[in-house]
Design a protein around this motif. Structure first.
Motif, PDB file in Angstrom:
ATOM      1  N   LYS A 150     -38.986 -43.607  14.629  1.00  0.00           N
ATOM      2  CA  LYS A 150     -39.081 -43.697  13.175  1.00  0.00           C
ATOM      3  C   LYS A 150     -40.529 -43.675  12.690  1.00  0.00           C
ATOM      4  N   THR A 151     -41.448 -44.168  13.489  1.00  0.00           N
ATOM      5  CA  THR A 151     -42.855 -44.204  13.070  1.00  0.00           C
ATOM      6  C   THR A 151     -43.757 -43.712  14.190  1.00  0.00           C
ATOM      7  N   GLY A 152     -44.930 -43.190  13.787  1.00  0.00           N
ATOM      8  CA  GLY A 152     -45.900 -42.723  14.767  1.00  0.00           C
ATOM      9  C   GLY A 152     -46.439 -43.838  15.625  1.00  0.00           C
ATOM     10  N   GLU A 153     -46.561 -45.044  15.051  1.00  0.00           N
ATOM     11  CA  GLU A 153     -47.061 -46.180  15.827  1.00  0.00           C
ATOM     12  C   GLU A 153     -46.124 -46.528  16.981  1.00  0.00           C
ATOM     13  N   SER A 180     -44.436 -34.739  12.760  1.00  0.00           N
ATOM     14  CA  SER A 180     -45.512 -35.556  12.186  1.00  0.00           C
ATOM     15  C   SER A 180     -45.711 -36.875  12.925  1.00  0.00           C
ATOM     16  N   ASN A 181     -44.607 -37.539  13.331  1.00  0.00           N
ATOM     17  CA  ASN A 181     -44.745 -38.819  14.035  1.00  0.00           C
ATOM     18  C   ASN A 181     -45.468 -38.654  15.367  1.00  0.00           C
ATOM     19  N   ASN A 182     -45.175 -37.545  16.050  1.00  0.00           N
ATOM     20  CA  ASN A 182     -45.828 -37.296  17.333  1.00  0.00           C
ATOM     21  C   ASN A 182     -47.303 -36.933  17.159  1.00  0.00           C
TER      22      ASN A 182
END
Length: 351
Positions: A150-153, A180-182
């Protein structure tokens, strides 16, 4: 002198004939015994729908040799032995032999950590982690990353954990797709580990390029027709399974089962052994297989391709009688027995 020293010719001839008869009998017996053994093996293959090309595997020949060395009375592995002790031994064998040799190469030349992700039919995000080096590729683990994607972090934390697992000093590159997250995860990884580079997956980039090309007017109409064929296939589950298993699309069913079954560890072990053995076989045959040539793709699976080796793709062109020019196509058109046209749900037939 001949009376004392010359051999008894008649006796020698009779003895030789006896040995020849015995040899002939033994050969006939062995031929019959082999035919029975082969028939039993092939019956098992037919019952279990095992692809015929397994007889080309070196492990198949090795198995027959060891069975022959054991002799009469060999008791095969039990269901429990296949699932538990022998699977554990196979995992240990892969880990201690092939993967250890790869780790030696990682220390010398470095390696790339590859994360191959997709979303299954239950909307779970699954990621397969592999490591590539000059020694070849190895499969590490399949992860249910639904809580990470769900998030890049979160993706960064997952990638960072696998970098630690493989070894920070050996990983020089991390490859993922370019969502985008990757991209954010890759930047965070590069910021934390300055010697490491994040690289977008070439295949994913090519897919995006092809999608854009498909929007061009010259190609869009053709793709629309292709999509109608795709619809026809996907409303028929049996056909989807057949095409998936034959390599026409990526078959992730094994990995989906890992994350849907209670016995996750055993399934993980099975995938670990299966895919690493397959990757090793591929690497060992690197000098024999042209990775670009389509002629090296294994299409000899008769269970999936629907035809035997050497059979014509167009059966209608086959002659009904040898020496005549009458074909089954002519007969079908004359009798009106041609197969009807199949339509998708979205297509309307017009008279």
């Amino acid at each position: 002198m001949d009376t004392y020293f010359a051999p008894n010719v008649q006796k020698n001839i009779e003895s030789r004939k006896g040995k020849e008869r015995q040899t002939t009998i033994n050969e006939a017996y062995k031929k019959e015994l082999r035919e029975k053994a082969c028939m039993t093996i092939t019956d098992w293959m037919y019952d279990a729908a095992i692809p015929f090309n397994i007889v080309n595997y070196s492990s198949f020949k090795k198995m027959l040799d060891l069975v022959g060395q054991y002799g009469i009375g060999l008791k095969g592995p039990s269901y429990h032995e296949v699932r538990v002790p022998f699977l554990k031994k196979a995992v240990d064998s892969v880990a201690n032999d092939y993967i250890k040799s790869c780790e030696t190469e990682w220390a010398k030349y470095g390696c790339s950590l590859m994360a191959d992700g997709w979303t299954d039919k239950r909307h779970m995000t699954l990621i397969n982690f592999l490591v590539n080096s000059p020694k070849g590729s190895i499969f590490i683990k399949s992860v249910d990353a639904s809580d990470y994607a769900k998030t890049g972090e979160k993706i960064f934390q997952l990638l960072d954990r696998f970098v630690e697992r493989v070894g920070e000093a050996t990983v020089v590159q991390v490859v993922t797709d370019s969502v985008s997250n990757n991209v954010l995860a890759g930047k965070l990884l590069e910021a934390k580990r300055s010697h490491l580079y994040w690289t977008p997956c070439d295949a994913h980039c090519v897919n995006l390029i092809l999608e854009d090309i498909g929007e061009l007017p010259d190609f869009k109409a053709t793709l629309k027709k292709v999509m109608s064929v795709n619809t026809y296939i996907y409303v028929r589950p049996d056909m989807v399974n057949m095409l998936s298993a034959s390599g026409c699309e990526r078959n992730w069913s094994v990995f989906e089962q890992i994350h849907s079954k209670k016995r996750k560890q055993r399934l993980n072990d099975l995938v670990f052994v299966k895919y690493n053995r397959a990757l090793k076989l591929w690497y060992d045959a690197r000098d024999k297989i042209d990775l670009i040539s389509l002629t090296d793709i294994d299409d000899s699976n008769e269970w999936l391709m629907g035809k035997m080796d050497g059979e014509s793709d167009n059966e209608e062109d086959e002659l009904i009688f040898e020496g005549d020019d009458l074909t089954w196509d002519v007969v079908a058109r004359a009798s009106g027995a041609e197969e009807p046209e199949y339509c998708t749900r979205g297509k309307t037939l017009h008279p």
